[in-house]
Scaffold this motif. Structure first.
Motif, mmCIF file in Angstrom:
data_model
loop_
_atom_site.group_PDB
_atom_site.id
_atom_site.type_symbol
_atom_site.label_atom_id
_atom_site.label_comp_id
_atom_site.label_asym_id
_atom_site.label_seq_id
_atom_site.Cartn_x
_atom_site.Cartn_y
_atom_site.Cartn_z
ATOM 1 N N ASN A 3 -1.251 27.988 8.617
ATOM 2 C CA ASN A 3 -0.176 27.025 8.443
ATOM 3 C C ASN A 3 -0.748 25.682 7.976
ATOM 4 O OD1 ASN A 3 1.781 25.040 8.939
ATOM 5 N ND2 ASN A 3 2.725 26.245 10.542
ATOM 6 N N PHE A 6 0.137 22.667 10.220
ATOM 7 C CA PHE A 6 -0.637 22.734 11.462
ATOM 8 C C PHE A 6 -2.056 22.235 11.224
ATOM 9 C CE2 PHE A 6 -3.499 25.166 14.259
ATOM 10 C CZ PHE A 6 -3.036 24.729 15.480
ATOM 11 N N GLN A 7 -2.678 22.699 10.148
ATOM 12 C CA GLN A 7 -4.033 22.275 9.824
ATOM 13 C C GLN A 7 -4.100 20.768 9.560
ATOM 14 O OE1 GLN A 7 -6.686 24.182 10.101
ATOM 15 N NE2 GLN A 7 -5.449 25.958 10.617
ATOM 16 N N ARG A 10 -3.941 18.896 12.888
ATOM 17 C CA ARG A 10 -5.231 18.936 13.584
ATOM 18 C C ARG A 10 -6.215 17.961 12.960
ATOM 19 N NH1 ARG A 10 -7.395 24.848 14.002
ATOM 20 N NH2 ARG A 10 -9.262 23.605 14.246
ATOM 21 N N ALA A 38 4.634 19.254 11.844
ATOM 22 C CA ALA A 38 4.103 20.605 12.010
ATOM 23 C C ALA A 38 4.828 21.402 13.084
ATOM 24 C CB ALA A 38 2.614 20.529 12.353
ATOM 25 N N TYR A 39 5.331 20.740 14.093
ATOM 26 C CA TYR A 39 5.839 21.431 15.281
ATOM 27 C C TYR A 39 6.935 22.452 14.968
ATOM 28 C CZ TYR A 39 6.983 22.224 20.139
ATOM 29 O OH TYR A 39 7.189 22.815 21.360
ATOM 30 N N THR A 42 5.741 26.102 13.404
ATOM 31 C CA THR A 42 4.567 26.757 13.973
ATOM 32 C C THR A 42 4.975 27.865 14.934
ATOM 33 O OG1 THR A 42 4.483 25.107 15.751
ATOM 34 C CG2 THR A 42 3.102 24.703 13.821
ATOM 35 N N GLU A 46 0.588 28.045 18.307
ATOM 36 C CA GLU A 46 0.257 26.800 17.619
ATOM 37 C C GLU A 46 0.940 25.618 18.288
ATOM 38 O OE1 GLU A 46 -0.515 28.298 13.043
ATOM 39 O OE2 GLU A 46 1.545 28.010 13.725
ATOM 40 N N GLN A 47 2.160 25.820 18.779
ATOM 41 C CA GLN A 47 2.868 24.743 19.462
ATOM 42 C C GLN A 47 2.125 24.312 20.721
ATOM 43 O OE1 GLN A 47 6.859 26.227 19.940
ATOM 44 N NE2 GLN A 47 7.428 25.682 17.847
ATOM 45 N N LEU A 50 -0.651 22.175 19.514
ATOM 46 C CA LEU A 50 -0.134 20.872 19.098
ATOM 47 C C LEU A 50 0.175 20.006 20.319
ATOM 48 C CD1 LEU A 50 2.209 21.907 16.154
ATOM 49 C CD2 LEU A 50 0.004 20.742 15.996
#
Length: 63
Positions: A3, A6-7, A10, A38-39, A42, A46-47, A50
């Motif tokens: 994602n 997401f990346q 981070r 991003a949330y 994901t 992933e959430q 995060l």
């Protein structure tokens, strides 16, 4: 590849952690925005990650 949002979130948190002084506030704001973006896009795993990143940002703000 994973994602992209997401990346990016981070990476933004890592940059915020490395920043200092006046730049720190701006980098934290950028990271918060990236996390928010991003949330919604994901997976639940992933959430959770995060959420951990959000906690790290909160710790940066209290310094």
């Amino acid at each position: 590849m994973g994602n992209r949002l997401f990346q990016e979130a981070r990476q933004a948190v890592e940059l915020a952690k490395m920043s200092d002084g006046r730049d720190s506030e701006r980098m934290i704001a950028i990271a918060k925005n990236a996390l928010s973006s991003a949330y919604a896009n994901t997976t639940s795993a992933e959430q959770e990650q995060l959420s951990d990143l959000q906690k790290e940002l909160e710790q940066l703000e209290t310094r």
